[in-house]
Motif scaffolding. Structure first.
Motif, PDB file in Angstrom:
ATOM      1  N   ARG A  97       0.874  -1.225   0.070  1.00 56.78           N
ATOM      2  CA  ARG A  97      -0.191  -0.015   0.066  1.00 56.78           C
ATOM      3  C   ARG A  97       0.669   1.312   0.110  1.00 56.78           C
ATOM      4  O   ARG A  97       0.275   2.216  -0.755  1.00 56.78           O
ATOM      5  N   LEU A  98       1.833   1.191   0.913  1.00 53.93           N
ATOM      6  CA  LEU A  98       2.897   2.538   1.111  1.00 53.93           C
ATOM      7  C   LEU A  98       4.076   2.448   0.158  1.00 53.93           C
ATOM      8  O   LEU A  98       4.975   3.487   0.147  1.00 53.93           O
ATOM      9  N   GLY A  99       4.677   1.236  -0.135  1.00 54.12           N
ATOM     10  CA  GLY A  99       6.004   1.173  -0.641  1.00 54.12           C
ATOM     11  C   GLY A  99       6.888   0.958   0.456  1.00 54.12           C
ATOM     12  O   GLY A  99       6.706   0.932   1.781  1.00 54.12           O
ATOM     13  N   GLN A 100       8.156  -0.055   0.061  1.00 54.16           N
ATOM     14  CA  GLN A 100       8.878  -0.565   0.987  1.00 54.16           C
ATOM     15  C   GLN A 100       9.720   0.477   1.900  1.00 54.16           C
ATOM     16  O   GLN A 100      10.027   0.038   2.875  1.00 54.16           O
ATOM     17  N   ALA A 101      10.213   1.480   0.881  1.00 51.16           N
ATOM     18  CA  ALA A 101      10.751   2.659   1.785  1.00 51.16           C
ATOM     19  C   ALA A 101      10.131   3.169   3.055  1.00 51.16           C
ATOM     20  O   ALA A 101      10.863   3.450   4.020  1.00 51.16           O
ATOM     21  N   VAL A 102       8.948   3.719   2.895  1.00 52.44           N
ATOM     22  CA  VAL A 102       8.184   3.920   4.023  1.00 52.44           C
ATOM     23  C   VAL A 102       8.032   3.291   4.955  1.00 52.44           C
ATOM     24  O   VAL A 102       8.153   3.323   6.270  1.00 52.44           O
ATOM     25  N   VAL A 103       7.812   1.776   4.760  1.00 55.10           N
ATOM     26  CA  VAL A 103       7.557   0.664   5.777  1.00 55.10           C
ATOM     27  C   VAL A 103       8.750   0.528   6.450  1.00 55.10           C
ATOM     28  O   VAL A 103       8.706   0.427   7.833  1.00 55.10           O
ATOM     29  N   LYS A 104       9.898   0.586   5.785  1.00 55.59           N
ATOM     30  CA  LYS A 104      11.074   0.304   6.349  1.00 55.59           C
ATOM     31  C   LYS A 104      11.684   1.384   7.227  1.00 55.59           C
ATOM     32  O   LYS A 104      12.233   1.132   8.082  1.00 55.59           O
ATOM     33  N   PRO A 133       2.307   6.148   7.917  1.00 57.94           N
ATOM     34  CA  PRO A 133       1.331   7.226   7.645  1.00 57.94           C
ATOM     35  C   PRO A 133       0.218   6.601   6.970  1.00 57.94           C
ATOM     36  O   PRO A 133       0.236   5.296   6.684  1.00 57.94           O
ATOM     37  N   GLY A 134      -0.999   7.392   6.972  1.00 55.84           N
ATOM     38  CA  GLY A 134      -2.173   7.127   6.214  1.00 55.84           C
ATOM     39  C   GLY A 134      -2.075   6.775   4.900  1.00 55.84           C
ATOM     40  O   GLY A 134      -2.592   6.004   4.257  1.00 55.84           O
ATOM     41  N   THR A 135      -1.349   7.431   3.968  1.00 58.31           N
ATOM     42  CA  THR A 135      -0.968   7.217   2.671  1.00 58.31           C
ATOM     43  C   THR A 135       0.574   7.172   2.334  1.00 58.31           C
ATOM     44  O   THR A 135       1.267   7.726   3.107  1.00 58.31           O
ATOM     45  N   ALA A 136       0.882   7.007   1.018  1.00 59.83           N
ATOM     46  CA  ALA A 136       2.202   7.226   0.601  1.00 59.83           C
ATOM     47  C   ALA A 136       2.611   9.010   0.473  1.00 59.83           C
ATOM     48  O   ALA A 136       3.871   8.975   0.070  1.00 59.83           O
ATOM     49  N   SER A 137       1.460   9.819   0.418  1.00 58.45           N
ATOM     50  CA  SER A 137       2.048  11.063   0.134  1.00 58.45           C
ATOM     51  C   SER A 137       2.268  11.760   1.675  1.00 58.45           C
ATOM     52  O   SER A 137       1.977  11.320   2.468  1.00 58.45           O
ATOM     53  N   GLY A 138       2.912  12.768   1.396  1.00 57.81           N
ATOM     54  CA  GLY A 138       3.349  13.486   2.550  1.00 57.81           C
ATOM     55  C   GLY A 138       2.197  14.358   3.255  1.00 57.81           C
ATOM     56  O   GLY A 138       2.414  14.938   4.248  1.00 57.81           O
ATOM     57  N   LEU A 139       1.348  14.701   2.347  1.00 60.03           N
ATOM     58  CA  LEU A 139       0.064  15.587   2.691  1.00 60.03           C
ATOM     59  C   LEU A 139      -0.828  14.584   3.933  1.00 60.03           C
ATOM     60  O   LEU A 139      -1.054  13.589   3.486  1.00 60.03           O
ATOM     61  N   ARG A 140      -1.125  15.530   4.660  1.00 68.63           N
ATOM     62  CA  ARG A 140      -1.914  14.799   5.881  1.00 68.63           C
ATOM     63  C   ARG A 140      -3.233  15.437   5.868  1.00 68.63           C
ATOM     64  O   ARG A 140      -3.325  16.539   6.008  1.00 68.63           O
ATOM     65  N   PRO A 141      -4.401  14.744   6.040  1.00 67.44           N
ATOM     66  CA  PRO A 141      -5.835  15.183   6.141  1.00 67.44           C
ATOM     67  C   PRO A 141      -5.812  15.984   7.362  1.00 67.44           C
ATOM     68  O   PRO A 141      -5.401  15.345   8.522  1.00 67.44           O
ATOM     69  N   VAL A 142      -6.564  17.134   7.729  1.00 74.62           N
ATOM     70  CA  VAL A 142      -6.740  17.883   8.748  1.00 74.62           C
ATOM     71  C   VAL A 142      -8.103  18.077   8.731  1.00 74.62           C
ATOM     72  O   VAL A 142      -8.716  18.398   7.925  1.00 74.62           O
ATOM     73  N   ILE A 143      -8.429  18.795  10.084  1.00 74.02           N
ATOM     74  CA  ILE A 143      -9.820  19.174  10.355  1.00 74.02           C
ATOM     75  C   ILE A 143      -9.639  20.741  10.498  1.00 74.02           C
ATOM     76  O   ILE A 143      -8.780  21.161  11.336  1.00 74.02           O
ATOM     77  N   ASN A 144     -10.238  21.474   9.513  1.00 78.63           N
ATOM     78  CA  ASN A 144     -10.095  22.961   9.748  1.00 78.63           C
ATOM     79  C   ASN A 144     -11.133  23.492  10.678  1.00 78.63           C
ATOM     80  O   ASN A 144     -12.587  23.748  10.241  1.00 78.63           O
ATOM     81  N   ALA A 145     -10.650  23.785  11.858  1.00 74.67           N
ATOM     82  CA  ALA A 145     -11.269  24.475  12.909  1.00 74.67           C
ATOM     83  C   ALA A 145     -11.175  25.920  13.060  1.00 74.67           C
ATOM     84  O   ALA A 145     -11.371  26.475  14.336  1.00 74.67           O
TER      85      ALA A 145
END
Length: 506
Positions: A97-104, A133-145
Motif C-alpha cells: 500500500r505504501l511502498g517498501q521505503a516508507v514501511v522500512k 502514515p495513512g497514505t504514501a503522500s506526505g500530505l496529511r488530512p486535517v480538520i479545519n476548525a
C-alpha cells in the motif's frame, strides 16, 4: 488595513517553556497571515502544518533502559531483525500500500524505540504499524476548525464527495481527449467546459488553466504583449506569498499604464489613458483588503464603451450573486455589464479544485485557448473531473459552510461540549466569528460557534494522529465549527479526547 499583534503562551500540553507567535489580521483577509499554523486563525502562505506520526505507538509506556531482560540477557538483543519484521503479514500488506521505503523507515524507528527502552521488543511490530502514515503522500488530512472557510495553508476549498469520487474514477485511463462514439480526438475537457458554460450563460465560451494567476497571465500575454494594460493604482494588489500583480503582468511583456489614485479612479481617468497602444483595460477586485472613506471606483459598465476589451479579475470564483456576500463581484454580473473576459479561481468560493477560469466573448476565449502558452497552463484530467463534479453536483462544503445556520452550529457545539465535559475536559461552547478567507469577501464576518478549550490543546490537536487546526483567542484554543462538516463531529471529539489523554500523561 488593520494589524493586530497578539502574544501567546506555549501551546504544548504540559509544556515547560513559553513561546510567542505573531498573528496579523487584515480586513477581509486571513487572520494570522504570515504565522506558522499553530492553532491561530490564519491564511498564510509561509505557515507550515506539522504533526506527530504515531499517536497509537507514542502512547505506549516506556519500558525502561535496563540492559538486562529476563534471564539477565541484553534486552536489545531481543529486538526483531528488519527482514523478520517485513515478513509480518500486516507490514507486508503495508508495503503493497505504501511502498517498501516508507514501511522500512517506520520499522527502523520502532526498532530504535525498543533499543532506547521506549517499548518492549515484542511490541516492535505494533509500534511500526502505529508509525505508518495513512497514505504514501506526505500530505496529511486535517480538520479545519480555524473559522477561515477557505484557508490557503489548508488547501482552500475542500472538495465535495461527488468531486472526490470523480477524481478517483478519472485516475485511470479516461476519454479526456477522445470521442468514444467516433473514435477520433475530441476537445480536451469538453464536458467540464460545457458544465461551466451552463452555470454562466452570459459567457460565450469558457477555458480552464491551472490557477487564477495563470488565467490573467494568459490574457495579458495574448492580448497585451508589447502593449499597455490600463489599470487603476488602487487595484495594483499583492496576491499573497509575495507575488504582486504588477510584477506578474510585466513578466508577460506588457506595459502597465496606471491611472487614478489609490482611493479614487474615474471612468475619465481610463478614457484619457487609452490609445493605439492599449491592449485592454483591467479591473481587479481587491479581494484581500478594503479601502473605505473617500473612495470612487469606475464600474465595468462605464468602461465597456471605451473601444478596448475590458478584462475583469474577480479572483474569488463566485459565478453568480450570493445573498450572504452582496458586495462580492460575480462572473455573470460582470459579463452582463459588458466585460469581454472574466478571470477567476476555482478553489475559492466556487468550492472546486485549484484552477483558473476564463469566461467571456466566444472569439476571444477561443483565441486564448489556441495561444501557445495555453498548452503550458492546461489542467490535468483529475482537475477537469473535480471541476465538472463541482459545477454539476450537489452543494459543495464551501457552499454549505457559507449558509450554515448559527442555531444549528450552537446545537452541535452544545452537544460536543457536553460529551467532552463528561470525560473531564475543560470545554465550553462559545459564540465565534468566522471569515471567508482565501482572498474573498474582505470585511465579511460570519456568525459562528466554537468549542473553547485550554490553550495547550492547540499544539496537542495540531500534532495528533488526526491533526485539528484551530485558533488561539484570549488565551483559549477555539475550534470553530462553521467550516467543520457535521459528519466530522465524532472525529473532532475523538481528537479532543485523545489530546486530553496525552496532556494528562505529560
Amino acid at each position: 488595513m488593520e494589524q493586530r499583534v497578539t502574544p501567546r503562551a506555549a501551546d504544548a500540553v504540559g509544556a515547560k517553556a513559553a513561546t510567542a507567535d505573531v498573528t496579523v489580521a487584515k480586513a477581509g483577509g486571513p487572520r494570522g497571515e504570515g504565522a506558522a499554523a499553530t492553532g491561530v486563525k490564519g491564511d498564510a502562505g509561509a505557515g507550515a502544518v506539522t504533526g506527530a506520526r504515531g499517536e497509537a505507538a507514542g502512547g505506549a509506556p516506556r519500558a525502561g533502559r535496563s540492559g538486562d531482560g529476563p534471564g539477565g540477557g541484553d534486552v536489545r538483543r531481543r529486538v526483531p531483525r528488519t527482514d523478520v519484521l517485513l515478513r509480518d503479514p500486516r507490514l507486508a500488506a503495508a508495503v503493497e500500500r505504501l511502498g517498501q521505503a516508507v514501511v522500512k523507515a517506520a520499522v527502523r524507528e520502532a526498532q530504535q524505540w525498543a533499543r532506547d527502552g521506549r517499548v518492549p521488543p515484542e511490541r516492535v511490530p505494533e509500534t511500526a504499524l502505529g508509525l505508518l502514515p495513512g497514505t504514501a503522500s506526505g500530505l496529511r488530512p486535517v480538520i479545519n476548525a480555524t473559522g477561515v472557510l477557505l484557508h490557503t495553508n489548508l488547501g482552500r476549498a475542500p472538495l465535495s464527495d461527488a468531486a472526490r469520487q470523480a477524481v478517483a474514477e478519472a485516475a485511470g485511463p479516461t476519454d479526456v481527449e477522445l470521442d468514444l462514439t467516433t473514435g477520433v480526438r475530441a476537445r480536451r475537457g469538453r464536458s467540464a467546459l460545457a458544465a461551466l458554460r451552463e452555470r454562466v450563460p452570459a459567457a460565450g465560451d469558457a477555458h480552464v488553466v491551472n490557477n487564477g494567476a495563470a488565467a490573467l497571465v494568459l490574457a495579458a500575454t495574448a492580448l497585451a504583449a508589447g502593449k499597455e494594460i490600463v489599470v487603476s493604482r488602487g487595484e495594483m494588489v499583492e496576491i499573497g506569498d509575495g507575488f504582486r500583480l504588477p510584477d506578474l503582468l510585466v513578466s508577460t511583456g506588457a506595459r502597465l499604464r496606471e491611472v487614478g489614485t489609490t482611493n479614487r479612479t474615474t471612468a475619465a481617468d481610463y478614457a484619457d489613458a487609452i490609445g493605439p497602444g492599449t491592449g485592454f483595460v483591467l479591473k481587479v477586485h481587491p479581494s484581500n483588503f478594503r479601502i473605505t472613506g473617500f473612495t470612487r471606483s469606475a464600474e465595468v459598465g462605464e468602461l465597456a464603451g471605451l473601444g478596448v476589451p475590458v478584462v475583469v479579475d474577480i479572483g474569488s470564483g463566485l459565478l453568480a450573486p450570493h445573498p450572504a456576500l452582496p458586495e462580492e463581484p460575480d462572473a455573470a454580473t460582470q459579463l452582463r455589464a459588458g466585460a469581454a473576459l472574466v478571470t477567476a479561481s476555482g478553489d475559492k468560493l466556487l468550492g472546486g479544485p485549484q484552477c483558473g477560469l476564463l469566461l467571456g466573448d466566444r472569439d476571444l476565449v477561443r483565441a486564448l485557448a489556441r495561444h501557445p502558452l495555453a498548452r503550458a497552463l492546461r489542467v490535468d484530467k483529475l482537475t477537469l473531473a473535480a471541476l465538472e463534479a463541482t459545477l454539476s453536483g450537489p452543494p459543495t462544503p464551501t457552499a454549505r459552510a457559507l449558509t450554515a445556520d448559527p442555531a444549528g452550529l450552537r446545537a452541535r457545539a452544545d452537544r460536543l461540549a457536553a460529551e467532552l465535559g463528561a470525560h473531564g475536559i475543560d470545554v465550553r461552547a462559545v459564540d465565534s466569528t468566522a471569515t471567508v478567507g482565501g482572498g474573498g469577501a474582505p470585511g465579511v464576518e460570519l456568525p459562528s460557534v466554537a468549542l473553547s478549550l485550554p490553550e495547550p490543546y492547540a499544539a496537542a490537536l495540531r500534532t495528533g494522529r488526526l491533526p485539528v487546526v484551530g485558533r488561539l483567542e484570549a488565551g483559549r484554543c477555539l475550534l470553530d465549527l462553521r467550516a467543520v462538516p457535521p459528519a466530522d463531529d465524532e472525529r473532532l471529539a475523538r481528537a479532543v479526547r485523545s489530546a486530553g489523554t496525552e496532556g494528562r500523561r505529560a
